[in-house]
Motif scaffolding. Structure first.
Motif, PDB file in Angstrom:
ATOM      1  N   ARG A 139       0.807  -1.211   0.000  1.00  0.00           N
ATOM      2  CA  ARG A 139       0.000   0.000   0.000  1.00  0.00           C
ATOM      3  C   ARG A 139       0.853   1.280   0.000  1.00  0.00           C
ATOM      4  N   TYR A 140       2.099   1.134  -0.458  1.00  0.00           N
ATOM      5  CA  TYR A 140       2.955   2.314  -0.568  1.00  0.00           C
ATOM      6  C   TYR A 140       2.432   3.269  -1.647  1.00  0.00           C
ATOM      7  N   GLY A 141       2.766   4.558  -1.486  1.00  0.00           N
ATOM      8  CA  GLY A 141       2.514   5.509  -2.559  1.00  0.00           C
ATOM      9  C   GLY A 141       3.442   5.216  -3.732  1.00  0.00           C
ATOM     10  N   GLU A 155      -1.004   8.203  -3.818  1.00  0.00           N
ATOM     11  CA  GLU A 155      -1.199   7.275  -2.704  1.00  0.00           C
ATOM     12  C   GLU A 155      -1.998   6.068  -3.175  1.00  0.00           C
ATOM     13  N   TYR A 156      -1.765   4.948  -2.521  1.00  0.00           N
ATOM     14  CA  TYR A 156      -2.400   3.700  -2.945  1.00  0.00           C
ATOM     15  C   TYR A 156      -3.922   3.836  -2.987  1.00  0.00           C
ATOM     16  N   CYS A 169       8.352   3.068  -5.387  1.00  0.00           N
ATOM     17  CA  CYS A 169       7.497   3.541  -4.296  1.00  0.00           C
ATOM     18  C   CYS A 169       8.122   4.705  -3.538  1.00  0.00           C
ATOM     19  N   ASN A 192      -8.758  13.973  -1.006  1.00  0.00           N
ATOM     20  CA  ASN A 192      -8.294  12.614  -1.290  1.00  0.00           C
ATOM     21  C   ASN A 192      -9.058  11.631  -0.419  1.00  0.00           C
ATOM     22  N   TYR A 198      -1.415  15.538   2.163  1.00  0.00           N
ATOM     23  CA  TYR A 198      -0.258  14.688   1.860  1.00  0.00           C
ATOM     24  C   TYR A 198       0.953  15.539   1.497  1.00  0.00           C
ATOM     25  N   THR A 200       3.364  14.395  -0.070  1.00  0.00           N
ATOM     26  CA  THR A 200       3.720  13.920  -1.408  1.00  0.00           C
ATOM     27  C   THR A 200       3.076  14.741  -2.521  1.00  0.00           C
TER      28      THR A 200
END
Length: 450
Positions: A139-141, A155-156, A169, A192, A198, A200
């Motif tokens: 479930r990593y981004g 994101e996952y 990832c 999201n 996030y 990221t």
């Protein structure tokens, strides 16, 4: 270029099932967050800001033990990693230089990896993200690349099936100009699946503003995060494996490597020999050619070339052993300096003391350093001979070439070359032992009769 470290450490760590903040649990003898401090030291940071949660006071106390420059800020609400970094804005107001975002529960990021991120920044990237190729992306981004440029991080939860097939990832580690970083964070939204801000997402914000984002990759093992006690145990096993391998490559003999446990900061010089079942606590340096014998425990100490420690010895903080000093079995040394060639071979406690070169400390010697309130020092001169079972009631000095008789209680200074004798006169009473035991046995028989 000046740099600042931002260490995110506000996670509650509920899966650790602990009353302590997760980042205060120890790995390699030091708190988890301290590993981020050690990695970030490669940048020689001018500023260090740690983002803590509900136990911020407790985290701050421990953090200052490692680096008094650490400034702790509170993240009262958990609204995502972008929100966490935003809490450092006031602390870093006016700072001109790069900011590097690290994580208090991700202890294995290497200095060499951060160096490569700095190189990417110097090469023209406005934002640098650390990524890794995952054996099982879970479930990593995911990092969505376009040639050498990073387009976005997804994101996952928000990823399409095509994006979930990507194996590159996100580690979460970020490097960017400090002012640019906060400007990008100000442009984040929480639209999201998690309703969070996030960190990221700064990649997409950066690209929309015409800035360049790049990814630097590292081995997946560097990105291991700690969320459970099982994770912590696995990380400890990995750290010990790395430290043992490093010692062997550096020319250290480990007689039984699997039985030796290092701290994260242990330094051992080449041609030293470490026997089985030795444990190193934090802040230990062992110089080349020393020997640490079996079942010894060392912390906060320095062992010089040619010194021998153990077996079954304990060196506590402040212990300093000079060249060729010997500390033997069941000896404890604390806040004391043992001079060149001095011997403290067995069954002895030396605390808050100085022992001169070539001195010989007999078995059962104790420096009585504590009066219940204050600690006091004992000074033993060069070539002094301390007889077995000597009690040195500090503060006290024993001069060069002086000696104490066995069983002496030393309560005042002994001048150089003199002998100190301080014990009760012995008497021998003929036949007394037989009479005493006869009397005691009779009393015992009388009790049984009743």
């Amino acid at each position: 270029m000046p740099s600042a470290l931002i260490i995110l450490a506000a996670g509650q760590g509920t899966r650790m099932n602990s009353d302590r903040p997760k980042v205060l649990h120890e790995l390699g003898g030091v708190p988890l967050f301290a590993h981020a401090l050690m990695a970030g030291a490669a940048f020689d940071p001018e500023r260090i800001v740690l983002v803590a949660g509900d136990n911020a006071d407790e985290v701050e106390t421990v953090a200052h033990d490692y680096d008094p420059r650490v400034e702790v800020v509170l993240q009262g609400e958990r609204l995502g990693t972008g929100h966490a970094v935003a809490q450092t804005r006031d602390a870093l107001a006016g700072f001109e230089g790069d900011a590097i975002v690290l994580y208090g529960d991700t202890p294995f990021i290497r200095r060499e990896t951060l160096d490569r991120m700095a190189e990417a920044r110097a090469g023209g990237a406005d934002v640098v993200i650390l990524g890794f190729e995952a054996a099982d992306p879970k479930r990593y981004g995911r990092l969505v690349m376009e040639g050498k440029e990073l387009r976005r991080i997804v994101e996952y939860k928000d990823a399409s099936e095509e994006e979930r097939a990507i194996t590159l990832c996100n580690s979460g580690v970020v490097a960017a100009d400090c002012e640019t970083l906060f400007d990008l964070i100000a442009g984040l939204t929480n639209e999201n699946a998690s309703g969070e801000y996030y960190l990221t997402d700064i990649v997409e914000v950066a690209r929309a503003r015409g800035l360049r984002a790049e990814a630097v990759t590292c081995d997946e093992a560097e990105t291991l995060g700690i969320n459970t006690r099982a994770d912590l145990a696995a990380a400890e096993a990995q750290l010990q494996a790395w430290k043992r391998d490093e010692a062997l490559k550096n020319g250290v003999t480990l007689v039984a490597p699997e039985s030796v446990f290092f701290s994260a900061d242990t330094v051992v010089g080449r041609d030293s020999v470490i026997e089985p079942h030795v444990v190193f606590g934090p802040d230990v340096t062992v110089e080349s050619g020393a020997r640490i014998r079996a079942f010894s425990h060392l912390e906060g100490c320095h062992v010089s070339t040619g010194a021998v420690v153990g077996p079954y010895a304990r060196l506590r903080p402040g212990a300093e052993l000079a060249e060729r000093a010997k500390v033997g079995n069941f000896v404890e040394i604390k806040n004391a300096q043992v001079g060149e060639g001095a011997k403290v071979n067995h069954l002895t406690y030396i605390g808050d003391a100085t022992i001169g070169e070539a001195a010989n400390i007999g078995a059962g010697t104790v420096t009585c350093n504590y009066d219940g309130v204050f600690k006091h020092r004992t000074e033993i001169g060069a070539r002094a001979f301390i007889g077995s079972d000597t009690m040195l009631v500090a503060p006290v000095k024993v001069g060069d070439d002086a000696m104490t008789a066995t069983g002496t209680v030393v309560t005042r200074d002994i001048e150089p070359g003199a002998m100190g004798v301080g014990r009760a006169r012995m008497e021998v009473k003929p036949g007394f032992a037989l009479k005493l035991f006869e009397k005691l046995r009779a009393k015992k028989a009388q009790k049984k009769g009743h």
